[in-house]
Design a protein around this motif. Structure first.
Motif, PDB file in Angstrom:
ATOM      1  N   ILE A   1    -130.746 -21.231 -81.220  1.00  0.00           N
ATOM      2  CA  ILE A   1    -131.027 -21.517 -79.810  1.00  0.00           C
ATOM      3  C   ILE A   1    -129.850 -21.084 -78.940  1.00  0.00           C
ATOM      4  CG2 ILE A   1    -131.413 -23.350 -78.115  1.00  0.00           C
ATOM      5  CD1 ILE A   1    -133.859 -22.791 -79.748  1.00  0.00           C
ATOM      6  N   TYR A   2    -128.656 -21.520 -79.278  1.00  0.00           N
ATOM      7  CA  TYR A   2    -127.493 -21.150 -78.475  1.00  0.00           C
ATOM      8  C   TYR A   2    -127.187 -19.662 -78.630  1.00  0.00           C
ATOM      9  CZ  TYR A   2    -122.898 -21.129 -76.349  1.00  0.00           C
ATOM     10  OH  TYR A   2    -121.839 -20.841 -75.525  1.00  0.00           O
ATOM     11  N   LYS A   3    -127.316 -19.154 -79.840  1.00  0.00           N
ATOM     12  CA  LYS A   3    -127.024 -17.740 -80.080  1.00  0.00           C
ATOM     13  C   LYS A   3    -127.942 -16.832 -79.259  1.00  0.00           C
ATOM     14  CE  LYS A   3    -126.993 -14.256 -83.761  1.00  0.00           C
ATOM     15  NZ  LYS A   3    -127.251 -13.992 -85.206  1.00  0.00           N
ATOM     16  N   ASN A   4    -129.215 -17.189 -79.175  1.00  0.00           N
ATOM     17  CA  ASN A   4    -130.181 -16.332 -78.478  1.00  0.00           C
ATOM     18  C   ASN A   4    -130.229 -16.553 -76.968  1.00  0.00           C
ATOM     19  OD1 ASN A   4    -130.930 -15.202 -80.891  1.00  0.00           O
ATOM     20  ND2 ASN A   4    -132.753 -16.464 -81.160  1.00  0.00           N
ATOM     21  N   TYR A   5    -130.074 -17.820 -76.537  1.00  0.00           N
ATOM     22  CA  TYR A   5    -130.328 -18.122 -75.132  1.00  0.00           C
ATOM     23  C   TYR A   5    -129.171 -18.826 -74.424  1.00  0.00           C
ATOM     24  CZ  TYR A   5    -134.782 -17.974 -77.673  1.00  0.00           C
ATOM     25  OH  TYR A   5    -135.795 -17.641 -78.522  1.00  0.00           O
ATOM     26  N   GLY A   6    -128.048 -19.054 -75.122  1.00  0.00           N
ATOM     27  CA  GLY A   6    -126.943 -19.799 -74.531  1.00  0.00           C
ATOM     28  C   GLY A   6    -125.888 -18.903 -73.915  1.00  0.00           C
ATOM     29  N   ASN A   7    -124.645 -19.079 -74.342  1.00  0.00           N
ATOM     30  CA  ASN A   7    -123.529 -18.278 -73.844  1.00  0.00           C
ATOM     31  C   ASN A   7    -123.394 -18.335 -72.322  1.00  0.00           C
ATOM     32  OD1 ASN A   7    -122.693 -17.220 -76.438  1.00  0.00           O
ATOM     33  ND2 ASN A   7    -124.558 -16.004 -76.405  1.00  0.00           N
ATOM     34  N   GLY A   8    -123.400 -19.562 -71.800  1.00  0.00           N
ATOM     35  CA  GLY A   8    -123.204 -19.743 -70.372  1.00  0.00           C
ATOM     36  C   GLY A   8    -124.456 -19.692 -69.531  1.00  0.00           C
ATOM     37  N   CYS A   9    -125.606 -19.405 -70.155  1.00  0.00           N
ATOM     38  CA  CYS A   9    -126.864 -19.335 -69.401  1.00  0.00           C
ATOM     39  C   CYS A   9    -127.463 -20.733 -69.217  1.00  0.00           C
ATOM     40  CB  CYS A   9    -127.860 -18.429 -70.124  1.00  0.00           C
ATOM     41  SG  CYS A   9    -127.294 -16.714 -70.249  1.00  0.00           S
ATOM     42  N   TYR A  10    -128.532 -20.785 -68.436  1.00  0.00           N
ATOM     43  CA  TYR A  10    -129.174 -22.051 -68.100  1.00  0.00           C
ATOM     44  C   TYR A  10    -130.622 -22.081 -68.594  1.00  0.00           C
ATOM     45  CZ  TYR A  10    -125.425 -23.518 -64.906  1.00  0.00           C
ATOM     46  OH  TYR A  10    -124.220 -23.905 -64.370  1.00  0.00           O
ATOM     47  N   ALA A  11    -131.046 -23.269 -68.999  1.00  0.00           N
ATOM     48  CA  ALA A  11    -132.462 -23.524 -69.248  1.00  0.00           C
ATOM     49  C   ALA A  11    -132.994 -24.314 -68.063  1.00  0.00           C
ATOM     50  CB  ALA A  11    -132.648 -24.316 -70.538  1.00  0.00           C
ATOM     51  N   MET A  12    -134.052 -23.828 -67.437  1.00  0.00           N
ATOM     52  CA  MET A  12    -134.658 -24.560 -66.325  1.00  0.00           C
ATOM     53  C   MET A  12    -135.822 -25.376 -66.857  1.00  0.00           C
ATOM     54  SD  MET A  12    -135.907 -23.343 -62.553  1.00  0.00           S
ATOM     55  CE  MET A  12    -137.372 -22.433 -63.020  1.00  0.00           C
ATOM     56  N   VAL A  13    -135.717 -26.700 -66.724  1.00  0.00           N
ATOM     57  CA  VAL A  13    -136.730 -27.619 -67.253  1.00  0.00           C
ATOM     58  C   VAL A  13    -137.525 -28.193 -66.077  1.00  0.00           C
ATOM     59  CG1 VAL A  13    -137.168 -29.678 -68.628  1.00  0.00           C
ATOM     60  CG2 VAL A  13    -135.245 -28.175 -69.216  1.00  0.00           C
ATOM     61  N   ILE A  14    -138.788 -27.803 -65.978  1.00  0.00           N
ATOM     62  CA  ILE A  14    -139.679 -28.326 -64.938  1.00  0.00           C
ATOM     63  C   ILE A  14    -140.288 -29.634 -65.446  1.00  0.00           C
ATOM     64  CG2 ILE A  14    -141.608 -27.793 -63.424  1.00  0.00           C
ATOM     65  CD1 ILE A  14    -139.342 -25.791 -63.199  1.00  0.00           C
ATOM     66  N   GLY A  15    -140.196 -30.672 -64.627  1.00  0.00           N
ATOM     67  CA  GLY A  15    -140.651 -31.983 -65.084  1.00  0.00           C
ATOM     68  C   GLY A  15    -139.575 -32.690 -65.877  1.00  0.00           C
ATOM     69  N   ALA A  16    -138.322 -32.464 -65.499  1.00  0.00           N
ATOM     70  CA  ALA A  16    -137.186 -32.985 -66.269  1.00  0.00           C
ATOM     71  C   ALA A  16    -137.095 -34.499 -66.231  1.00  0.00           C
ATOM     72  CB  ALA A  16    -135.887 -32.373 -65.744  1.00  0.00           C
ATOM     73  N   ASN A  17    -137.711 -35.141 -65.238  1.00  0.00           N
ATOM     74  CA  ASN A  17    -137.618 -36.591 -65.141  1.00  0.00           C
ATOM     75  C   ASN A  17    -138.705 -37.310 -65.949  1.00  0.00           C
ATOM     76  OD1 ASN A  17    -138.595 -35.540 -62.143  1.00  0.00           O
ATOM     77  ND2 ASN A  17    -140.045 -36.919 -63.108  1.00  0.00           N
ATOM     78  N   ASP A  18    -139.674 -36.572 -66.488  1.00  0.00           N
ATOM     79  CA  ASP A  18    -140.673 -37.164 -67.377  1.00  0.00           C
ATOM     80  C   ASP A  18    -140.111 -37.251 -68.787  1.00  0.00           C
ATOM     81  OD1 ASP A  18    -142.492 -37.343 -65.274  1.00  0.00           O
ATOM     82  OD2 ASP A  18    -143.240 -35.310 -65.632  1.00  0.00           O
ATOM     83  N   SER A  19    -140.759 -38.015 -69.651  1.00  0.00           N
ATOM     84  CA  SER A  19    -140.195 -38.292 -70.981  1.00  0.00           C
ATOM     85  C   SER A  19    -140.004 -37.024 -71.814  1.00  0.00           C
ATOM     86  CB  SER A  19    -141.092 -39.270 -71.730  1.00  0.00           C
ATOM     87  OG  SER A  19    -142.414 -38.764 -71.856  1.00  0.00           O
ATOM     88  N   ILE A  20    -140.995 -36.134 -71.821  1.00  0.00           N
ATOM     89  CA  ILE A  20    -140.875 -34.911 -72.627  1.00  0.00           C
ATOM     90  C   ILE A  20    -139.851 -33.970 -72.008  1.00  0.00           C
ATOM     91  CG2 ILE A  20    -142.099 -32.875 -73.491  1.00  0.00           C
ATOM     92  CD1 ILE A  20    -144.606 -34.574 -73.688  1.00  0.00           C
ATOM     93  N   GLY A  21    -139.862 -33.840 -70.678  1.00  0.00           N
ATOM     94  CA  GLY A  21    -138.871 -33.002 -70.007  1.00  0.00           C
ATOM     95  C   GLY A  21    -137.463 -33.506 -70.241  1.00  0.00           C
ATOM     96  N   GLU A  22    -137.276 -34.806 -70.151  1.00  0.00           N
ATOM     97  CA  GLU A  22    -135.957 -35.392 -70.414  1.00  0.00           C
ATOM     98  C   GLU A  22    -135.538 -35.132 -71.858  1.00  0.00           C
ATOM     99  OE1 GLU A  22    -133.675 -39.750 -70.341  1.00  0.00           O
ATOM    100  OE2 GLU A  22    -135.667 -39.532 -69.447  1.00  0.00           O
ATOM    101  N   GLY A  23    -136.504 -35.210 -72.772  1.00  0.00           N
ATOM    102  CA  GLY A  23    -136.207 -34.927 -74.176  1.00  0.00           C
ATOM    103  C   GLY A  23    -135.717 -33.510 -74.386  1.00  0.00           C
ATOM    104  N   PHE A  24    -136.337 -32.545 -73.694  1.00  0.00           N
ATOM    105  CA  PHE A  24    -135.886 -31.156 -73.788  1.00  0.00           C
ATOM    106  C   PHE A  24    -134.491 -30.990 -73.194  1.00  0.00           C
ATOM    107  CE2 PHE A  24    -140.272 -29.687 -74.654  1.00  0.00           C
ATOM    108  CZ  PHE A  24    -139.990 -28.753 -75.649  1.00  0.00           C
ATOM    109  N   CYS A  25    -134.234 -31.646 -72.067  1.00  0.00           N
ATOM    110  CA  CYS A  25    -132.908 -31.563 -71.444  1.00  0.00           C
ATOM    111  C   CYS A  25    -131.821 -32.013 -72.423  1.00  0.00           C
ATOM    112  CB  CYS A  25    -132.859 -32.417 -70.183  1.00  0.00           C
ATOM    113  SG  CYS A  25    -133.816 -31.774 -68.799  1.00  0.00           S
ATOM    114  N   LYS A  26    -132.041 -33.133 -73.067  1.00  0.00           N
ATOM    115  CA  LYS A  26    -131.049 -33.687 -73.982  1.00  0.00           C
ATOM    116  C   LYS A  26    -130.904 -32.835 -75.243  1.00  0.00           C
ATOM    117  CE  LYS A  26    -131.549 -38.461 -72.376  1.00  0.00           C
ATOM    118  NZ  LYS A  26    -131.974 -39.832 -72.701  1.00  0.00           N
ATOM    119  N   ALA A  27    -132.027 -32.373 -75.783  1.00  0.00           N
ATOM    120  CA  ALA A  27    -131.979 -31.564 -77.004  1.00  0.00           C
ATOM    121  C   ALA A  27    -131.261 -30.240 -76.766  1.00  0.00           C
ATOM    122  CB  ALA A  27    -133.395 -31.313 -77.512  1.00  0.00           C
ATOM    123  N   LEU A  28    -131.497 -29.603 -75.614  1.00  0.00           N
ATOM    124  CA  LEU A  28    -130.855 -28.328 -75.315  1.00  0.00           C
ATOM    125  C   LEU A  28    -129.386 -28.516 -74.936  1.00  0.00           C
ATOM    126  CD1 LEU A  28    -133.775 -26.688 -73.325  1.00  0.00           C
ATOM    127  CD2 LEU A  28    -132.874 -25.925 -75.535  1.00  0.00           C
TER     128      LEU A  28
END
Length: 316
Positions: A44-71
């Motif tokens: 995940i970090y190797k392919n999409y990280g290195n200072g880049c951002y993941a934009m999570v739509i619906g970040a305040n919902d349970s699944i969106g929050e889960g993605f925020c924390k996992a990433l």
């Protein structure tokens, strides 16, 4: 006649060496197949990280929050987009402090967003390099279709389908031209596999998400990894035991598996429970799956009704 065989240390080493080679011959292909199927989180970090951002739509919902924390745990910076500024700020502070990543928040209500709102979001994210787009929103109303209000119909369609297409229209060009690979994860549902009674409109919107993701996964296969994430009912790992059942799965484990599947599969059901349910829905005749969902959803509606009545009786 008795024959005595004497094994020298060299002979014994050769014997053990053969066993080791045989183990490697079997083990390496098995390990390779396992990694292909179940993934490797470090990519995940190797392919999409290195200072880049993941934009999570619906970040305040349970699944969106889960993605925020996992990433964030993998070192990915996060753009949190949702309709609760208070919750967005709380999650952003938590992941920044715990994982040392950068976090940007942006208030955004998909059910009412206009073209101006989408352009304002795009202008904000133009300040950073977005490598991952994660749409973690889905909206369903558990009631018969003839009882849906105008706002409920508009909300389900706008939140799930129209907003998704507007986000893709704005972000696909930049995701496509990045030097490294990009990723798009769309939250769908098990209900996208087969027609659903009672939640007919919701199931149709989830099928839309599934179909558009599958089509785009081939259209942009040279530059973007698309994943249709189709879990069933998810509950946090620390949820009360009474909420757990044969059809629920741990939220955190499901998201972790979806991230492992990213770049290797086009569809992920997250937890093995939901993968088994998906297998049943794929092979079951439509009449059987309709009856199955009708029973489950009626049961769920009755449970919600009883919960509301119990809450009202306590407040009296």
């Amino acid at each position: 006649m008795f024959t005595c065989r004497i094994y020298s240390p060299i002979t014994q080493k050769m014997k053990y060496g053969k066993f080791m080679l045989a183990g490697l011959a079997v083990g390496l292909p098995v390990k390779k197949a396992y990694n292909y199927i179940y993934g490797d989180e470090d990519l995940i970090y190797k392919n999409y990280g290195n200072g880049c951002y993941a934009m999570v739509i619906g970040a305040n919902d349970s699944i969106g929050e889960g993605f925020c924390k996992a990433l964030a745990e993998k070192g990915i910076n996060i753009v949190l987009v949702g309709k609760s500024q208070h919750n967005l700020a709380r999650i952003a502070d938590e992941i920044s402090e715990k994982y040392g990543v950068k976090a940007i928040t942006w208030f955004f209500d998909l059910s009412k967003a206009t073209d101006t709102d989408f352009k304002a979001l795009k202008a904000k994210t133009d300040e950073v390099e977005v490598s991952m787009l994660i749409n973690a929103t889905r909206l369903g109303v558990l009631k018969p279709t003839h009882k849906l209000s105008h706002n409920e119909v508009e909300g389900m369609i706008n939140t799930t389908t129209k907003s998704l297409m507007h986000l893709l229209r704005l972000y696909l060009p930049e995701l496509d031209k990045r030097q490294g690979r990009s990723a798009v994860i769309h939250l769908s549902s098990l209900l996208s596999i087969s027609p659903v009674p009672i939640l007919s409109l919701y199931g149709a919107t989830q099928a839309f998400v599934r179909y558009i993701t599958m089509g785009l996964s081939e259209e942009y296969s040279s530059s973007i990894d698309f994943l249709s994430y189709e879990p069933g009912s998810l509950i946090p790992e620390n949820a009360p035991q009474e909420l757990s059942s044969w059809k629920t799965a741990p939220l955190e484990a499901s998201i972790a598996q979806a991230l492992k599947d990213l770049g290797r599969k086009r569809t992920s059901y997250g937890h093995f429970k939901h993968e088994l349910l998906a297998g049943f829905l794929h092979i079951a005749p439509t009449k059987v799956s309709l009856r199955f969902f009708y029973y489950l959803l009626n049961q769920q509606a009755e449970q919600l009704k009883q919960a509301r009545q119990a809450k009202q009786s306590k407040s009296v």
